[in-house]
Design a protein around this motif. Structure first.
Motif, PDB file in Angstrom:
ATOM      1  N   VAL A 100       0.843  -1.202   0.000  1.00 35.37           N
ATOM      2  CA  VAL A 100       0.000   0.000   0.000  1.00 35.37           C
ATOM      3  C   VAL A 100       0.877   1.250   0.000  1.00 35.37           C
ATOM      4  CG1 VAL A 100      -1.673   1.317   1.368  1.00 35.37           C
ATOM      5  CG2 VAL A 100      -1.989  -1.130   1.062  1.00 35.37           C
ATOM      6  N   GLY A 101       1.972   1.237   0.772  1.00 42.30           N
ATOM      7  CA  GLY A 101       2.895   2.374   0.782  1.00 42.30           C
ATOM      8  C   GLY A 101       3.553   2.593  -0.575  1.00 42.30           C
ATOM      9  N   ILE A 102       3.906   1.509  -1.261  1.00 47.10           N
ATOM     10  CA  ILE A 102       4.513   1.639  -2.591  1.00 47.10           C
ATOM     11  C   ILE A 102       3.527   2.262  -3.571  1.00 47.10           C
ATOM     12  CG2 ILE A 102       5.354   0.304  -4.566  1.00 47.10           C
ATOM     13  CD1 ILE A 102       6.669  -1.589  -2.505  1.00 47.10           C
ATOM     14  N   PHE A 103       2.267   1.810  -3.515  1.00 47.07           N
ATOM     15  CA  PHE A 103       1.255   2.395  -4.396  1.00 47.07           C
ATOM     16  C   PHE A 103       1.042   3.874  -4.085  1.00 47.07           C
ATOM     17  CE2 PHE A 103      -0.222  -1.968  -5.406  1.00 47.07           C
ATOM     18  CZ  PHE A 103      -0.213  -1.840  -6.782  1.00 47.07           C
ATOM     19  N   ALA A 104       1.047   4.229  -2.789  1.00 43.68           N
ATOM     20  CA  ALA A 104       0.885   5.637  -2.415  1.00 43.68           C
ATOM     21  C   ALA A 104       2.070   6.465  -2.912  1.00 43.68           C
ATOM     22  CB  ALA A 104       0.742   5.761  -0.898  1.00 43.68           C
ATOM     23  N   ALA A 105       3.286   5.924  -2.822  1.00 39.82           N
ATOM     24  CA  ALA A 105       4.461   6.653  -3.296  1.00 39.82           C
ATOM     25  C   ALA A 105       4.430   6.832  -4.815  1.00 39.82           C
ATOM     26  CB  ALA A 105       5.739   5.921  -2.875  1.00 39.82           C
ATOM     27  N   LEU A 106       4.041   5.782  -5.531  1.00 34.89           N
ATOM     28  CA  LEU A 106       3.937   5.901  -6.990  1.00 34.89           C
ATOM     29  C   LEU A 106       2.865   6.912  -7.386  1.00 34.89           C
ATOM     30  CD1 LEU A 106       4.307   2.171  -8.110  1.00 34.89           C
ATOM     31  CD2 LEU A 106       5.941   4.028  -8.444  1.00 34.89           C
ATOM     32  N   ASP A 107       1.770   6.931  -6.642  1.00 39.33           N
ATOM     33  CA  ASP A 107       0.720   7.905  -6.912  1.00 39.33           C
ATOM     34  C   ASP A 107       1.225   9.321  -6.646  1.00 39.33           C
ATOM     35  OD1 ASP A 107      -2.040   8.537  -7.594  1.00 39.33           O
ATOM     36  OD2 ASP A 107      -2.236   9.142  -5.497  1.00 39.33           O
ATOM     37  N   GLN A 108       2.022   9.494  -5.593  1.00 39.61           N
ATOM     38  CA  GLN A 108       2.594  10.809  -5.277  1.00 39.61           C
ATOM     39  C   GLN A 108       3.556  11.265  -6.372  1.00 39.61           C
ATOM     40  OE1 GLN A 108       1.853  12.801  -2.671  1.00 39.61           O
ATOM     41  NE2 GLN A 108       3.231  14.347  -3.498  1.00 39.61           N
ATOM     42  N   LEU A 109       4.308  10.323  -6.938  1.00 42.20           N
ATOM     43  CA  LEU A 109       5.255  10.661  -8.001  1.00 42.20           C
ATOM     44  C   LEU A 109       4.576  10.873  -9.349  1.00 42.20           C
ATOM     45  CD1 LEU A 109       8.145   8.198  -7.107  1.00 42.20           C
ATOM     46  CD2 LEU A 109       8.127  10.671  -6.829  1.00 42.20           C
ATOM     47  N   LYS A 110       3.283  10.518  -9.427  1.00 42.12           N
ATOM     48  CA  LYS A 110       2.506  10.651 -10.670  1.00 42.12           C
ATOM     49  C   LYS A 110       3.145   9.855 -11.810  1.00 42.12           C
ATOM     50  CE  LYS A 110       0.710  15.208  -9.463  1.00 42.12           C
ATOM     51  NZ  LYS A 110       1.188  15.222  -8.098  1.00 42.12           N
ATOM     52  N   ILE A 111       3.610   8.660 -11.477  1.00 41.22           N
ATOM     53  CA  ILE A 111       4.191   7.774 -12.477  1.00 41.22           C
ATOM     54  C   ILE A 111       3.079   6.869 -13.005  1.00 41.22           C
ATOM     55  CG2 ILE A 111       5.810   5.876 -12.847  1.00 41.22           C
ATOM     56  CD1 ILE A 111       7.582   7.123 -10.727  1.00 41.22           C
ATOM     57  N   ALA A 112       2.743   7.015 -14.262  1.00 38.79           N
ATOM     58  CA  ALA A 112       1.699   6.225 -14.921  1.00 38.79           C
ATOM     59  C   ALA A 112       0.480   6.064 -14.015  1.00 38.79           C
ATOM     60  CB  ALA A 112       2.243   4.872 -15.340  1.00 38.79           C
ATOM     61  N   PRO A 113      -0.193   7.178 -13.670  1.00 39.12           N
ATOM     62  CA  PRO A 113      -1.277   7.086 -12.683  1.00 39.12           C
ATOM     63  C   PRO A 113      -2.413   6.157 -13.100  1.00 39.12           C
ATOM     64  CG  PRO A 113      -1.200   9.276 -13.691  1.00 39.12           C
ATOM     65  CD  PRO A 113       0.006   8.534 -14.153  1.00 39.12           C
ATOM     66  N   ALA A 114      -2.711   6.088 -14.401  1.00 37.88           N
ATOM     67  CA  ALA A 114      -3.800   5.210 -14.839  1.00 37.88           C
ATOM     68  C   ALA A 114      -3.437   3.748 -14.583  1.00 37.88           C
ATOM     69  CB  ALA A 114      -4.087   5.439 -16.313  1.00 37.88           C
ATOM     70  N   ILE A 115      -2.190   3.376 -14.861  1.00 32.58           N
ATOM     71  CA  ILE A 115      -1.757   1.991 -14.657  1.00 32.58           C
ATOM     72  C   ILE A 115      -1.671   1.677 -13.167  1.00 32.58           C
ATOM     73  CG2 ILE A 115       0.164   0.387 -14.993  1.00 32.58           C
ATOM     74  CD1 ILE A 115       0.736   1.865 -17.616  1.00 32.58           C
ATOM     75  N   VAL A 116      -1.086   2.587 -12.382  1.00 30.69           N
ATOM     76  CA  VAL A 116      -0.924   2.346 -10.945  1.00 30.69           C
ATOM     77  C   VAL A 116      -2.291   2.221 -10.274  1.00 30.69           C
ATOM     78  CG1 VAL A 116      -0.108   3.383  -8.792  1.00 30.69           C
ATOM     79  CG2 VAL A 116       1.341   3.411 -10.808  1.00 30.69           C
ATOM     80  N   ASN A 117      -3.207   3.160 -10.575  1.00 31.00           N
ATOM     81  CA  ASN A 117      -4.547   3.095  -9.966  1.00 31.00           C
ATOM     82  C   ASN A 117      -5.302   1.856 -10.436  1.00 31.00           C
ATOM     83  OD1 ASN A 117      -4.170   5.431  -8.531  1.00 31.00           O
ATOM     84  ND2 ASN A 117      -5.046   6.737 -10.110  1.00 31.00           N
ATOM     85  N   GLY A 118      -5.188   1.533 -11.730  1.00 27.26           N
ATOM     86  CA  GLY A 118      -5.860   0.336 -12.244  1.00 27.26           C
ATOM     87  C   GLY A 118      -5.354  -0.930 -11.575  1.00 27.26           C
ATOM     88  N   LEU A 119      -4.035  -1.016 -11.392  1.00 20.82           N
ATOM     89  CA  LEU A 119      -3.445  -2.189 -10.741  1.00 20.82           C
ATOM     90  C   LEU A 119      -3.873  -2.269  -9.281  1.00 20.82           C
ATOM     91  CD1 LEU A 119      -1.543  -4.574 -11.162  1.00 20.82           C
ATOM     92  CD2 LEU A 119       0.346  -3.098 -10.522  1.00 20.82           C
ATOM     93  N   TYR A 120      -3.910  -1.120  -8.608  1.00 23.13           N
ATOM     94  CA  TYR A 120      -4.325  -1.093  -7.191  1.00 23.13           C
ATOM     95  C   TYR A 120      -5.767  -1.560  -7.057  1.00 23.13           C
ATOM     96  CZ  TYR A 120      -5.223   0.760  -2.537  1.00 23.13           C
ATOM     97  OH  TYR A 120      -5.567   0.891  -1.218  1.00 23.13           O
ATOM     98  N   TYR A 121      -6.657  -1.024  -7.904  1.00 21.30           N
ATOM     99  CA  TYR A 121      -8.062  -1.435  -7.837  1.00 21.30           C
ATOM    100  C   TYR A 121      -8.247  -2.891  -8.248  1.00 21.30           C
ATOM    101  CZ  TYR A 121      -9.289   3.421  -7.027  1.00 21.30           C
ATOM    102  OH  TYR A 121      -9.398   4.664  -6.483  1.00 21.30           O
ATOM    103  N   ALA A 122      -7.411  -3.368  -9.164  1.00 25.45           N
ATOM    104  CA  ALA A 122      -7.494  -4.782  -9.555  1.00 25.45           C
ATOM    105  C   ALA A 122      -7.124  -5.681  -8.385  1.00 25.45           C
ATOM    106  CB  ALA A 122      -6.583  -5.044 -10.750  1.00 25.45           C
ATOM    107  N   ILE A 123      -6.075  -5.309  -7.634  1.00 27.31           N
ATOM    108  CA  ILE A 123      -5.679  -6.110  -6.468  1.00 27.31           C
ATOM    109  C   ILE A 123      -6.787  -6.092  -5.420  1.00 27.31           C
ATOM    110  CG2 ILE A 123      -4.054  -6.193  -4.530  1.00 27.31           C
ATOM    111  CD1 ILE A 123      -1.885  -5.305  -6.502  1.00 27.31           C
ATOM    112  N   LEU A 124      -7.380  -4.905  -5.174  1.00 25.54           N
ATOM    113  CA  LEU A 124      -8.493  -4.828  -4.217  1.00 25.54           C
ATOM    114  C   LEU A 124      -9.667  -5.682  -4.677  1.00 25.54           C
ATOM    115  CD1 LEU A 124      -8.610  -1.088  -3.103  1.00 25.54           C
ATOM    116  CD2 LEU A 124      -7.821  -3.049  -1.813  1.00 25.54           C
ATOM    117  N   ALA A 125      -9.968  -5.653  -5.981  1.00 24.85           N
ATOM    118  CA  ALA A 125     -11.078  -6.451  -6.510  1.00 24.85           C
ATOM    119  C   ALA A 125     -10.805  -7.946  -6.342  1.00 24.85           C
ATOM    120  CB  ALA A 125     -11.314  -6.108  -7.974  1.00 24.85           C
TER     121      ALA A 125
END
Length: 196
Positions: A100-125
């Motif tokens: 979760v911390g890695i995803f938050a850091a990637l989101d903060q860095l704005k690195i491929a936000p669509a891919i990072v958010n999609g992957l995060y939601y996929a893991i939650l799903a």
């Protein structure tokens, strides 16, 4: 983070120090190029200066997530150490916190936000879907047993609390209504109403 950075000559505070140094250096460089008026180099430096706080915050997020993951792993390891597979459960919980911390850091860095958010939601799903299938599909009987045991435990605790707080509640059924059960303390009828 310390164990992750053991093989390098830097630790988390050194990384934050390097980021701070480069921030100050780039600000000075931008001031120097600002003498020439608006130019592409100043625009590039301005973009880098604006982005560096995101790197700083991302490193702080990773440090906090790593510390929390270590605490969770140590606590669960101590609690579940005697159980079979307890160490694996503790490591998995620590890894989940770190993820979760890695995803938050990637989101903060704005690195491929669509891919990072999609992957995060996929893991939650996946996690939620697995829980739904486990509980609603093959685990209905098991969950029913858990609910029955929980409700019986709650009922026994409620009776125990009543017995402790009102010791003679069993012998005085009218105690909750203000009477002692002999009819002398009955609530009088409201004024204006007649009783037959």
């Amino acid at each position: 983070m310390k164990s992750a950075l053991e093989r390098s000559r830097l630790d988390a505070s050194d990384i934050l120090g390097v980021i701070t140094f480069w921030s100050v250096f780039l600000i000075a460089l931008q001031l120097a190029f600002g003498v020439f008026g608006p130019n592409p180099v100043s625009d590039l430096l301005h973009g880098l200066i604006v982005y560096l706080p995101n790197v700083f915050v991302a490193v702080v997020i990773l440090v906090i997530a790593a510390a929390l993951a270590k605490v969770v792993t140590d606590l669960l390891g101590a609690t579940l150490g005697a159980a079979t597979g307890g160490a694996w459960i503790a490591r998995a919980a620590g890894f989940a916190v770190l993820l979760v911390g890695i995803f938050a850091a990637l989101d903060q860095l704005k690195i491929a936000p669509a891919i990072v958010n999609g992957l995060y939601y996929a893991i939650l799903a996946i996690i939620v879907g697995s829980a739904i299938v486990a509980v609603g599909g093959g685990g209905i009987q098991t969950m029913r047993g858990y609910w029955e045991r929980t409700s019986q435990s709650l009922e026994s605790k409620t009776r125990e609390i009543k017995t402790v707080t009102v010791p003679d509640a069993e012998t005085r059924p009218m105690a909750r209504m203000g009477g002692d059960g002999d009819g002398d303390d009955a609530i009088p009828p409201a004024p204006g109403l007649t009783t037959s």
